[in-house]
Scaffold this active site. Structure first.
Site, PDB file in Angstrom:
ATOM      1  N   ASP A  62       0.791  -1.238   0.000  1.00  0.00           N
ATOM      2  CA  ASP A  62       0.000   0.000   0.000  1.00  0.00           C
ATOM      3  C   ASP A  62       0.824   1.291   0.000  1.00  0.00           C
ATOM      4  OD1 ASP A  62      -1.957  -1.892   0.186  1.00  0.00           O
ATOM      5  OD2 ASP A  62      -2.794  -1.198   2.078  1.00  0.00           O
ATOM      6  N   ASP A 103      -4.795  -0.714  -1.702  1.00  0.00           N
ATOM      7  CA  ASP A 103      -6.194  -0.555  -1.322  1.00  0.00           C
ATOM      8  C   ASP A 103      -6.937  -0.044  -2.548  1.00  0.00           C
ATOM      9  OD1 ASP A 103      -6.321  -1.421   1.277  1.00  0.00           O
ATOM     10  OD2 ASP A 103      -6.678   0.547   2.167  1.00  0.00           O
ATOM     11  N   HIS A 105     -10.757   0.817  -2.974  1.00  0.00           N
ATOM     12  CA  HIS A 105     -12.077   0.843  -2.361  1.00  0.00           C
ATOM     13  C   HIS A 105     -13.138   1.474  -3.256  1.00  0.00           C
ATOM     14  CE1 HIS A 105     -10.342  -0.530   1.292  1.00  0.00           C
ATOM     15  NE2 HIS A 105      -9.788   0.593   1.652  1.00  0.00           N
ATOM     16  N   HIS A 109     -17.575   2.000   0.644  1.00  0.00           N
ATOM     17  CA  HIS A 109     -16.859   1.069   1.518  1.00  0.00           C
ATOM     18  C   HIS A 109     -17.201   1.288   2.990  1.00  0.00           C
ATOM     19  CE1 HIS A 109     -13.411  -1.219   3.216  1.00  0.00           C
ATOM     20  NE2 HIS A 109     -13.694  -1.975   2.184  1.00  0.00           N
ATOM     21  N   SER A 111     -15.533   0.954   5.647  1.00  0.00           N
ATOM     22  CA  SER A 111     -14.529   1.539   6.537  1.00  0.00           C
ATOM     23  C   SER A 111     -14.537   3.057   6.528  1.00  0.00           C
ATOM     24  CB  SER A 111     -13.127   1.051   6.143  1.00  0.00           C
ATOM     25  OG  SER A 111     -12.691   1.657   4.935  1.00  0.00           O
ATOM     26  N   HIS A 147     -10.513   7.129   1.570  1.00  0.00           N
ATOM     27  CA  HIS A 147      -9.157   6.978   1.054  1.00  0.00           C
ATOM     28  C   HIS A 147      -9.119   5.904  -0.038  1.00  0.00           C
ATOM     29  CE1 HIS A 147      -9.508   3.860   4.166  1.00  0.00           C
ATOM     30  NE2 HIS A 147      -8.636   3.179   3.459  1.00  0.00           N
ATOM     31  N   LYS A 172      -6.909  -4.912  -3.259  1.00  0.00           N
ATOM     32  CA  LYS A 172      -7.643  -5.438  -2.107  1.00  0.00           C
ATOM     33  C   LYS A 172      -8.649  -4.408  -1.608  1.00  0.00           C
ATOM     34  CE  LYS A 172      -3.991  -4.139   1.243  1.00  0.00           C
ATOM     35  NZ  LYS A 172      -4.724  -3.294   2.200  1.00  0.00           N
ATOM     36  N   GLU A 179     -13.922  -4.967   5.673  1.00  0.00           N
ATOM     37  CA  GLU A 179     -12.590  -4.365   5.695  1.00  0.00           C
ATOM     38  C   GLU A 179     -11.578  -5.419   5.259  1.00  0.00           C
ATOM     39  OE1 GLU A 179     -10.440  -2.155   5.186  1.00  0.00           O
ATOM     40  OE2 GLU A 179     -10.898  -0.845   6.874  1.00  0.00           O
ATOM     41  N   ALA A 216       0.477   0.361   6.455  1.00  0.00           N
ATOM     42  CA  ALA A 216       1.157   0.910   7.622  1.00  0.00           C
ATOM     43  C   ALA A 216       1.569  -0.246   8.515  1.00  0.00           C
ATOM     44  CB  ALA A 216       0.230   1.854   8.382  1.00  0.00           C
ATOM     45  N   CYS A 220      -1.984  -2.731   7.807  1.00  0.00           N
ATOM     46  CA  CYS A 220      -1.933  -3.616   6.637  1.00  0.00           C
ATOM     47  C   CYS A 220      -0.641  -4.421   6.560  1.00  0.00           C
ATOM     48  CB  CYS A 220      -2.145  -2.799   5.369  1.00  0.00           C
ATOM     49  SG  CYS A 220      -3.810  -2.072   5.276  1.00  0.00           S
TER      50      CYS A 220
END
Length: 276
Positions: A62, A103, A105, A109, A111, A147, A172, A179, A216, A220
């Site tokens: 990521d 990521d 999304h 999403h 999250s 994000h 992903k 999530e 991070a 992840c």
């Protein structure tokens, strides 16, 4: 460069590889269980255990604009400072595979804090996510700012990353209902809801060791490394190649990661020196 866009979501219209997992490779959740308190019930994956030698893979997790200063909506402090090391690792001929994750999304999403209510606070508030195919399986996760929206600049890999060295890019977090911190699967495993195809790629290449860097460290990167270990790979997080959302909590987080069998190592350690 081969760009791999395995569909990650069994409930979406994406193409998903036909992979099944036994109970020994699942995470088990109970009601109101926090994201990082899950209990892993597994044994080492027989295919990985049967291999000999050293066939390492590098996972770059990521490294996207929205996770990096100065303009990322979910920027990790000092995230861009790890790029020279990551590019150096990408340049090493020792790696059998070099894989980046993103990521990816949809706007809806689960999250995203604004998708819950106007007063929901990113970073501070949480939500309980339920397996759409098994109401008994739930977990609680933090909510975040919007994000890494699909096909937006924030979802792009940062331009400093040497993408010419990558063999695959894994997407992903495409299923709006769950999530997905790990680059392998979502936390919902009974039954599995989202599978990126990463495990299949690594096993097919007869990978023995997995080295994880990126963002991070406490989310992840952590979840990806723990799932790599669960798949039977000898797994390392290179500490200088990652940054945490919560730097003050990193030492505690690191101890928990190592408690799962993942080694957090230094660039100067023996586990990394063998790559050079």
């Amino acid at each position: 460069m081969t760009i791999n866009k395995f569909g990650t979501d069994k409930l979406s219209d994406k193409v998903t590889p036909n992979i099944t997992f036994s109970a020994q490779h699942r995470h088990h959740f109970t009601s109101n269980q926090s994201l990082f308190s899950w209990e892993s019930v597994h044994c080492d994956h027989p295919r990985a255990m049967a291999r000999e030698g050293f066939r390492p893979a590098l996972l770059v997790v990521d490294m996207q604009e929205d996770f990096c200063p100065p303009s990322g909506t979910l920027a990790v402090p000092n995230a861009r400072t790890i790029l020279p090391l990551i590019n150096h690792l990408l340049s090493l001929p020792t790696f059998t595979l070099r894989i980046a994750t993103k990521d990816w999304h949809p706007p809806t999403h689960i999250s995203f804090a604004p998708n819950h209510s106007p007063t929901t606070r990113p970073f501070l508030d949480t939500t309980t996510i339920t397996n759409p195919l098994n109401p008994q399986e739930t977990y609680t996760t933090h909510l975040w700012p919007i994000h890494c929206l699909q096909d937006t600049p924030g979802a792009s890999l940062v331009p400093e990353l040497n993408t010419s060295k990558l063999d695959h890019i894994i997407h992903k977090g495409q299923n709006p209902q769950v999530e997905m911190y790990s680059a392998f699967y979502s936390p919902l495993r009974n039954p599995t809801i989202s599978d990126s195809g990463l495990a299949k790629i690594l096993h097919s290449a007869e990978i023995t060791h997995v080295y994880v860097v990126g963002l991070a460290a406490d989310y992840c990167v952590r979840c990806t490394a723990e799932d790599a270990k669960m798949e039977g790979f000898k797994t390392y997080i290179i500490e200088e190649g990652t940054k945490a959302v919560d730097p003050e909590g990193w030492e505690k987080c690191k101890a928990e990661i190592e408690g799962k069998g993942v080694k957090v190592v230094s660039i100067g350690g023996e586990e990394v020196k063998r790559l050079f």
